[in-house]
Design an enzyme around this catalytic site. Structure first.
Site, PDB file in Angstrom:
ATOM      1  CE  LYS A  22      -1.442   1.743   3.971  1.00 40.73           C
ATOM      2  NZ  LYS A  22      -1.511   3.083   4.550  1.00 40.73           N
ATOM      3  CG  ASN A  23       2.281   2.797   3.570  1.00 41.83           C
ATOM      4  OD1 ASN A  23       1.147   3.199   3.312  1.00 41.83           O
ATOM      5  ND2 ASN A  23       2.693   2.534   4.809  1.00 41.83           N
ATOM      6  CB  CYS A 120      -3.952  11.154  11.663  1.00 38.31           C
ATOM      7  SG  CYS A 120      -2.512  10.180  11.917  1.00 38.31           S
ATOM      8  NE  ARG A 125       1.320  10.273  10.234  1.00 38.06           N
ATOM      9  CZ  ARG A 125       0.827   9.351   9.431  1.00 38.06           C
ATOM     10  NH1 ARG A 125      -0.397   8.930   9.589  1.00 38.06           N
ATOM     11  NH2 ARG A 125       1.556   8.868   8.451  1.00 38.06           N
ATOM     12  N   PRO A 126       3.237  16.440  11.688  1.00 38.66           N
ATOM     13  CG  PRO A 126       5.093  17.470  12.656  1.00 38.66           C
ATOM     14  CD  PRO A 126       4.159  16.303  12.823  1.00 38.66           C
ATOM     15  CB  VAL A 127       3.592  18.514   6.250  1.00 39.28           C
ATOM     16  CG1 VAL A 127       2.666  17.319   6.191  1.00 39.28           C
ATOM     17  CG2 VAL A 127       2.806  19.811   6.422  1.00 39.28           C
ATOM     18  CG  ASP A 310       3.326   1.259   9.578  1.00 39.74           C
ATOM     19  OD1 ASP A 310       2.972   2.109  10.412  1.00 39.74           O
ATOM     20  OD2 ASP A 310       3.543   1.526   8.383  1.00 39.74           O
ATOM     21  NE  ARG A 402      -7.137   4.910   5.361  1.00 41.07           N
ATOM     22  CZ  ARG A 402      -6.819   6.158   5.669  1.00 41.07           C
ATOM     23  NH1 ARG A 402      -7.362   6.719   6.719  1.00 41.07           N
ATOM     24  NH2 ARG A 402      -5.960   6.833   4.944  1.00 41.07           N
TER      25      ARG A 402
HETATM   26  C1  EPZ Z   1       4.872   6.588   6.565  1.00 44.42           C
HETATM   27  O1  EPZ Z   1       4.246   7.737   7.145  1.00 44.42           O
HETATM   28  C2  EPZ Z   1       3.816   5.520   6.473  1.00 44.42           C
HETATM   29  N1  EPZ Z   1       2.720   6.007   5.657  1.00 44.42           N
HETATM   30  C3  EPZ Z   1       3.310   5.156   7.863  1.00 44.42           C
HETATM   31  O2  EPZ Z   1       2.394   4.085   7.735  1.00 44.42           O
HETATM   32  C4  EPZ Z   1       4.490   4.706   8.710  1.00 44.42           C
HETATM   33  O3  EPZ Z   1       4.041   4.449  10.010  1.00 44.42           O
HETATM   34  C5  EPZ Z   1       5.559   5.789   8.733  1.00 44.42           C
HETATM   35  O4  EPZ Z   1       5.951   6.126   7.372  1.00 44.42           O
HETATM   36  C6  EPZ Z   1       6.826   5.385   9.478  1.00 44.42           C
HETATM   37  O5  EPZ Z   1       7.343   4.211   8.929  1.00 44.42           O
HETATM   38  C7  EPZ Z   1       2.798   6.005   4.342  1.00 44.42           C
HETATM   39  O6  EPZ Z   1       3.788   5.615   3.749  1.00 44.42           O
HETATM   40  C8  EPZ Z   1       1.605   6.465   3.599  1.00 44.42           C
HETATM   41  P1  EPZ Z   1       7.279   9.774   8.597  1.00 44.42           P
HETATM   42  P2  EPZ Z   1       4.943   9.129   7.098  1.00 44.42           P
HETATM   43  O7  EPZ Z   1       7.268  11.049   7.858  1.00 44.42           O
HETATM   44  O8  EPZ Z   1       5.720   9.250   5.861  1.00 44.42           O
HETATM   45  C9  EPZ Z   1       7.558  13.128  11.985  1.00 44.42           C
HETATM   46  C10 EPZ Z   1       0.293   3.008   7.890  1.00 44.42           C
HETATM   47  O9  EPZ Z   1      -0.338   2.491   8.841  1.00 44.42           O
HETATM   48  N2  EPZ Z   1       7.514  14.123  10.908  1.00 44.42           N
HETATM   49  O10 EPZ Z   1       8.435   8.843   8.406  1.00 44.42           O
HETATM   50  O11 EPZ Z   1       3.924  10.149   7.402  1.00 44.42           O
HETATM   51  C11 EPZ Z   1       6.237  12.351  12.115  1.00 44.42           C
HETATM   52  O12 EPZ Z   1       5.286  13.085  12.843  1.00 44.42           O
HETATM   53  C12 EPZ Z   1       1.003   4.347   8.051  1.00 44.42           C
HETATM   54  O13 EPZ Z   1       0.353   2.500   6.767  1.00 44.42           O
HETATM   55  C13 EPZ Z   1       7.737  15.452  11.211  1.00 44.42           C
HETATM   56  O14 EPZ Z   1       7.970  15.809  12.374  1.00 44.42           O
HETATM   57  O15 EPZ Z   1       5.923   8.988   8.355  1.00 44.42           O
HETATM   58  C14 EPZ Z   1       6.707  11.097  12.795  1.00 44.42           C
HETATM   59  O16 EPZ Z   1       6.822  11.324  14.174  1.00 44.42           O
HETATM   60  C15 EPZ Z   1       0.754   4.956   9.385  1.00 44.42           C
HETATM   61  N3  EPZ Z   1       7.679  16.383  10.194  1.00 44.42           N
HETATM   62  C16 EPZ Z   1       8.106  10.867  12.203  1.00 44.42           C
HETATM   63  O17 EPZ Z   1       8.504  12.135  11.662  1.00 44.42           O
HETATM   64  C17 EPZ Z   1       7.435  16.023   8.901  1.00 44.42           C
HETATM   65  O18 EPZ Z   1       7.397  16.906   8.024  1.00 44.42           O
HETATM   66  C18 EPZ Z   1       8.175   9.845  11.084  1.00 44.42           C
HETATM   67  O19 EPZ Z   1       7.139  10.095  10.141  1.00 44.42           O
HETATM   68  C19 EPZ Z   1       7.234  14.661   8.602  1.00 44.42           C
HETATM   69  C20 EPZ Z   1       7.276  13.726   9.628  1.00 44.42           C
END
Ligand code: EPZ
Length: 430
Positions: A22-23, A120, A125-127, A310, A402
């Protein structure tokens, strides 16, 4: 809302074919925005999340066709021109990964307006890291009324991007944008997940120049245009780990095919430490467990190749019946223990404090009605239910839909008693 009813206590015996990830699939679909030629994705999982994203992409101008190919489901995406550069809140809120259309839209058209995704169930989960990457590449970013406005009228320019912490989404977003930026981009402290390698391989087939994907330093030399290609989505490592844990929980012998054991090596080592027998095979793995009680082991989630966040909820489910106390540390998301109170309803003993959960193994679980809170949390309830006495009914199954393709069918094929209770309709055996 649909529910799933599981009658526990049945050993699992059989073969489960693993679907495409999926991801990975959802990021590969976004890559179709980068070219006017056709991108054909094979080994596609059919999931609510891929449908959500298809709906958004269609609004942006992508022609999406779903079809059955010789080796399963395929999605064919063609974007002759971008018809809209706006990704509205209703669609981005439904699926956070939609936010990743921002960079590709700017790369192709010079501008975009994309909703901020919001928080969420598993954390804030900031961007900020995504926006930092786009700004480094020369995009001007403004935030107004919940939307990100990005502009790069004279095009994007390669840059050095050093992430202060590892982010899968931000690494992918930087890759998806830098491939069309002028000059060289170096991403440092990049995430190393297999989904990033998969995205880089697909982009490379489309004509991108990328080196180092899967390592902490990724180098990209921008090209003027990308073309179409055909690409098979990499196997879903989280689905692989989930069914491995389901087999360990229920007992029996299950072979997982069309996947890669190295993608879940951190999990397999912990399962072996707990007493589960694992055989690594060329196209997957076999998991075996006889009646012996498992031992409690400790885990800590980490970016790949560490233990996947995950798979944390599913591993916690396994530990509820282990001998001793297991300590589970969640280091990626700040609120990812929503499954603990639901597992407690089945008889588990779990104490959560901050980012740490202590699971004291009990002799048995008992079926009860429980509620799914997010995708991986809900499947942990299914795993616990497979070993619980009596019937467990998991509510809010849309979370499961999902990310798990034909879950009832795959488990039933191994002997599990799982049925879906349609909202207002009759129940269906999986
Ligand atoms: C991906 O999310 C996956 N989603 C998540 O799977 C997975 O848990 C996660 O990676 C970690 O492996 C998808 O691929 C669609 P991150 P992502 O950016 O990319 C922080 C599932 O169940 N962060 O690696 O959003 C964030 O808050 C989902 O399939 C910032 O602070 O994860 C987190 O604490 C859930 N600022 C950490 O980094 C940012 O701009 C890692 O998040 C981005 C992230």
């Amino acid at each position: 809302m649909d529910r799933i009813a599981i009658t526990g206590g049945i050993r699992l015996e059989g073969v489960i074919p693993i679907s495409g990830a999926k991801n990975s699939a959802i990021k590969l679909m976004v890559a179709s925005l980068l070219t006017d030629e056709t991108l054909t994705l094979t080994n596609m999982p059919r999931l609510a999340d891929t449908r959500f994203l298809a709906r958004l992409l269609q609004r942006l101008g992508v022609i999406v066709e779903e079809r059955e190919g010789p080796a399963g489901a395929e999605t064919v995406l063609t974007t002759p021109e971008i018809l809209s550069t706006i990704a509205p809140y209703e669609l981005v809120r439904q699926m956070r990964a939609s936010f990743n259309v921002l960079g590709p839209l700017v790369a192709r058209t010079g501008q975009a307006k994309v909703s901020l995704p919001g928080g969420c169930a598993i954390g804030a989960r900031p961007v900020d890291l995504h926006l930092m990457a786009l700004e480094s590449l020369g995009a001007r970013i403004d935030l107004h009324e919940g939307y990100v406005y990005a502009q790069a009228p004279r095009g994007l320019k390669g840059a050095e991007i050093t992430f202060p912490s590892v982010s899968v989404g931000a690494t992918e977003h930087a890759l998806l944008t830098a491939v069309l930026a002028r000059g060289e981009t170096v991403i440092m402290n990049a995430a190393r997940e297999p989904e990033i390698v998969d995205l880089a391989e697909c982009l490379t087939k489309m004509g991108a120049k990328i080196e180092g994907a899967g390592t902490p330093t990724v180098r990209i030399v921008g090209v003027a245009r990308l073309g179409g290609t055909e690409h098979a989505v990499t196997p879903d490592r989280i689905e692989t780990g989930t069914y491995a844990l389901a087999a360990a929980m229920a007992g029996g012998e299950v072979r997982l095919t069309r996947t890669r054991s190295d993608f879940v090596e951190a999990l397999l080592q912990k399962m072996e430490e707990a007493g589960v027998e694992v055989e690594r095979l060329n196209d997957g793995l076999t998991v075996r467990r006889d009646g012996e009680r498992l031992s409690a082991v400790e885990i800590e989630t980490d970016p790949y190749p560490g233990f996947a966040t995950d798979l944390q909820a599913q591993f916690m489910a396994l530990m509820t019946l282990a001998d001793g106390e297991s300590v589970i540390r969640e280091t990626i998301f700040e609120n990812r223990f929503m499954h603990a109170p639901e597992l407690t309803r089945l008889g588990a003993e779990i104490a959560v404090s901050g980012g740490e959960a202590r699971v004291r193994g009990v002799e048995r679980l008992e079926g009860a009605p429980v509620m799914a809170t997010d995708l991986r949390a809900s499947v942990s309830l299914v795993i616990a239910a497979l070993a619980a006495r009596g019937e467990t009914v998991v509510d809010r199954v849309y979370h499961l839909d999902r990310g798990f393709e034909r879950l009832e069918e795959k488990l039933s094929a191994c002997g599990a008693r799982v049925r879906r209770i349609r909202d207002g309709g009759p129940s269906e055996e999986g």
